[in-house]
Enzyme design. Sequence first.
Site, short mmCIF file in Angstrom:
data_model
loop_
_atom_site.label_atom_id
_atom_site.label_comp_id
_atom_site.label_asym_id
_atom_site.label_seq_id
_atom_site.Cartn_x
_atom_site.Cartn_y
_atom_site.Cartn_z
N GLY A 1 6.30 4.95 4.64
CA GLY A 1 6.52 6.24 5.27
C GLY A 1 7.58 6.12 6.34
N GLY A 2 7.73 7.18 7.14
CA GLY A 2 8.73 7.19 8.19
C GLY A 2 8.48 6.14 9.25
CE LYS B 1 2.15 1.83 9.56
NZ LYS B 1 2.03 3.27 9.81
CG ASP C 1 4.40 11.80 12.98
OD1 ASP C 1 4.65 12.99 12.72
OD2 ASP C 1 4.55 10.89 12.15
CD GLU D 1 8.25 -2.14 3.17
OE1 GLU D 1 9.31 -1.94 2.55
OE2 GLU D 1 7.67 -3.25 3.21
CB VAL D 2 0.91 0.35 5.22
CG1 VAL D 2 -0.50 -0.17 5.48
CG2 VAL D 2 1.35 1.29 6.34
CB ILE E 1 -0.95 0.01 1.21
CG1 ILE E 1 -1.94 -1.16 1.12
CG2 ILE E 1 -1.70 1.34 1.30
CD1 ILE E 1 -2.85 -1.28 2.33
N GLY E 2 1.85 1.32 0.89
CA GLY E 2 2.66 2.53 0.93
C GLY E 2 3.78 2.41 1.95
#
Length: 498
Positions: free
Chosen positions: A19-20, A39, A134, A23-24, A16-17
């Site tokens: 980020g910091g 995740k 965050d 991964e997802v 899916i994506g």
Amino acid sequence: MAVRVLGGRYELVAFIGRGGMGEVWEGHDRVIKRRVAVKLLPHNRRDTSGAELFFREARTAGSLSHAGVVTIFDLGQDPDDGTLYLVMEYLTGRDLDTVLREDGVPEVSTAVDWVAQTAEALQAAHTAGVVHRDLKPANLMLTLDGRVKVLDFGIARYIASTHKSSKVIGTLAYMPPERFGDLPADARSDLYSLGCVLHELLTGSAPFRATDPVALMAAHLNTVPEPPGRVRAGVPAALDDLVMALLAKNPDDRPATAVEVQRRLRERPATAPAPGTAPHLPDSAADPEPGTAALTTATATAPGPDAVPTPKPEPGPGPATGTPARTRALSRRTALRLGIGAAAGAGIAAAFTLFDQNAPDRKTPDHKSSDNASLLRWRYTTGDAVTSSATVAGGVVYVGSDDKNVYALDAATGKKKWAYTTGRKVEAAPTVAGGVVYAGSLDNSVYALDAATGKRKWAYATGGVVTSSPTVAAGVVYVGSDDKNVYALSTTIKNSRT
């Protein structure tokens, strides 16, 4: 077909994506036969203390039970390579960062609804002793039924504790100033981040738009942001005041709790001033009587085709926005006085009925109509009004914005290629010649920018603001200025003044 199976149970089906926070993946739970989100978190297998911290933080976040917080089903460590993972409910929708990029800024009432939902979820977390650390649009998921879900509770602390190379982990654009002093984050830190999110939902940009990390940190520490009402018409004065209170530099000057934020977002104003006004109470104003509104909400009528916008009144004495803050921070007493009377349980529709004061005989295009949908090829949202005409050359759209930037956008997709920040608004159309973009700015300068990269070649300071478009001919740039002069500049000028 599964790409990988974690713990012999969770199939990773589709990426899916990234980020910091890791991964997802879209996953499948073999035992319960349900779709899940997984995740994967960065981890050094030899760091057993890091794994213990992850499990502790994840269990704490997983204990939260609230409709506005994503549900954690399971957590574990894959025995094959030590990968840490969280298994969560799979949400169908878009995060608010994607919504802003694809749809632009929402209606004021919609933005308020989303932030009120977020505040409610934050209150549940803060009551349980969990701080997000965050909070940003990318961590707020808007589901298909209009609910907002907060993602990644507890993960920021794990990342911060296991990445020894940096004392500050998070997203700079939404980070409270106390974090830069390596102070512990508390509930009020989340409220500052929530104020940044609300500002962005109302205006299309976070409170501070500096691209350099050091400049962005300095802005959070020292600069008073611009109230959303100065950027966008129709933002109630009470909402401006709430945003500014949330963005107070001193945590003590912010609203005390998320429930107070939610109340101020949900409550209905008692009265409304005359259209076009946006009153703010001075610090010397008397405290309101119990149960009455300390601030009223400005109404916004739908303008007719020949209507002249009514300018917002200038604010009273106080620190100018965009400049270093004065030493006296907004006191908590003042912040509370800027609130309006309680009306527990009042809904968003009731709170913003004043915005629907439309004249029935005015026929304006419906932006959601099927005709509009078929006409629109793409839309790119800048940080402020776009009063510059666009220039198209070589498949690229060049345009200026009141957010001080010159933008280069792909003409076919609208994807940003680059943006160059000047000192003030860019109101005139840029000119493109010989692979160079020439643009004037209200900061009294003419800029020459590389058309491919946006890198500045030179800048020339005139004696007044530049509101005209440059013209290029035979190696000379011709441009007028408000200082009554016309300038002829060489396209290859070397000794420039900036």
